[in-house]
Scaffold this motif. Structure first.
Motif, mmCIF file in Angstrom:
data_model
loop_
_atom_site.group_PDB
_atom_site.id
_atom_site.type_symbol
_atom_site.label_atom_id
_atom_site.label_comp_id
_atom_site.label_asym_id
_atom_site.label_seq_id
_atom_site.Cartn_x
_atom_site.Cartn_y
_atom_site.Cartn_z
ATOM 1 N N ILE A 18 1.536 3.011 0.744
ATOM 2 C CA ILE A 18 1.179 1.597 0.834
ATOM 3 C C ILE A 18 0.017 1.324 -0.108
ATOM 4 C CG2 ILE A 18 0.382 -0.253 2.345
ATOM 5 C CD1 ILE A 18 1.622 1.260 4.694
ATOM 6 N N LEU A 19 0.239 0.462 -1.105
ATOM 7 C CA LEU A 19 -0.769 0.112 -2.090
ATOM 8 C C LEU A 19 -1.126 -1.358 -1.930
ATOM 9 C CD1 LEU A 19 0.497 2.747 -3.191
ATOM 10 C CD2 LEU A 19 0.040 1.889 -5.488
ATOM 11 N N THR A 20 -2.421 -1.653 -1.811
ATOM 12 C CA THR A 20 -2.900 -3.010 -1.597
ATOM 13 C C THR A 20 -3.880 -3.378 -2.698
ATOM 14 O OG1 THR A 20 -2.717 -2.658 0.797
ATOM 15 C CG2 THR A 20 -3.966 -4.584 0.059
ATOM 16 N N TRP A 21 -3.558 -4.425 -3.441
ATOM 17 C CA TRP A 21 -4.409 -4.923 -4.527
ATOM 18 C C TRP A 21 -5.057 -6.219 -4.088
ATOM 19 C CZ3 TRP A 21 -3.697 -9.441 -7.591
ATOM 20 C CH2 TRP A 21 -4.531 -9.532 -8.717
ATOM 21 N N CYS A 22 -6.373 -6.286 -4.219
ATOM 22 C CA CYS A 22 -7.123 -7.489 -3.839
ATOM 23 C C CYS A 22 -7.173 -8.431 -5.028
ATOM 24 C CB CYS A 22 -8.524 -7.107 -3.390
ATOM 25 S SG CYS A 22 -9.535 -8.499 -2.847
#
Length: 244
Positions: free
Chosen positions: A65-69
């Protein structure tokens, strides 16, 4: 070559905690039998968190799971790991491997974010977490690899993380990002047996004769190269995964 366009207006919508999500593929109660995944890419969610908002996942296993702000701030709290703080442009990655019971993202001031879920090639193993800050000095209009399961993209040192080094993935996949100035383009080479998924975060771009605006996406297969031209200064993401 095949290109399937996903317009922003066609995406699924759902709520997860305080987060409002626009879902490119089936997710929770945003069911879409025509768009379940793209190769080994299982989820692309564009989210908005209000001031003081939070959302949680879990338990989750065998997923990266990759989360970019995008804007604002995010804090990430994952069972078994130290909490992480993300500023705009930062990337947070969790490989849930054999299992993580709970993952929480929250924002004090409000935030927008993109979240990508990749299926690993091998299941099990120990969960891992990594965070990368934004590296604007490294952006030159070309695609930059943010995360990768390709050995040639990742450091062999293990303990040493070079500035701008990609987050390792457990599958044969890449996540790439480009900020493209108006009138310029970014090219990416691949193999025709790979599945590509392009997401436009901001601005407008053209992919051949096809125009894409902020929120739109394109699933691309059967190509050895794509060239994304910006008709207005644009921020785009690209995934490259095996087809099955």
């Amino acid at each position: 070559m095949t290109i399937t366009i996903r317009r922003a207006s066609s995406l699924g919508e759902t709520k997860l905690g305080d987060a409002a999500l626009r879902c490119h593929f089936s997710f929770r109660d945003a069911l879409d039998g025509r768009h379940v995944h793209d190769g080994r890419l299982r989820v692309v969610n564009a989210g908005v968190l209000p001031e003081g908002g939070a959302f949680a996942l879990g338990p989750e296993e065998n997923i990266d799971i990759l989360t970019w702000c995008g804007h604002g701030d995010l804090s990430a709290t994952v069972e078994g790991f130290e909490p992480q703080t993300l500023e705009a442009g930062s990337l947070h990655a969790v490989s849930t491997a054999s299992g993580v019971s709970k993952l929480v993202w929250a924002s004090e001031a409000g935030a927008t974010f993109l979240q990508f879920w990749f299926l690993p090639d091998l299941e099990g193993g120990e969960p891992t977490q990594e965070t990368r800050p934004a590296f604007p000095a490294l952006e030159d209009g070309a695609f930059r690899v943010l995360a990768s399961g390709f050995p040639e993209d990742n450091s062999e040192d293990g303990e040493i993380v070079r500035d701008g080094a990609p987050v390792p993935l457990r599958g044969n996949a890449r996540l790439l990002h480009a900020d493209i100035r108006a009138g310029e383009g970014a090219a990416y080479g691949t193999r025709p047996d790979r599945d590509l998924y392009l997401v436009v975060v901001a601005g407008t771009v053209s992919l051949g004769a096809t125009a894409l605006s902020a929120g739109d996406a394109a699933a691309i297969a059967g190509v050895t190269e794509i060239i994304v031209m910006a008709t207005a200064t644009a921020c785009v993401f690209l995934t490259d995964t095996s087809a099955t």
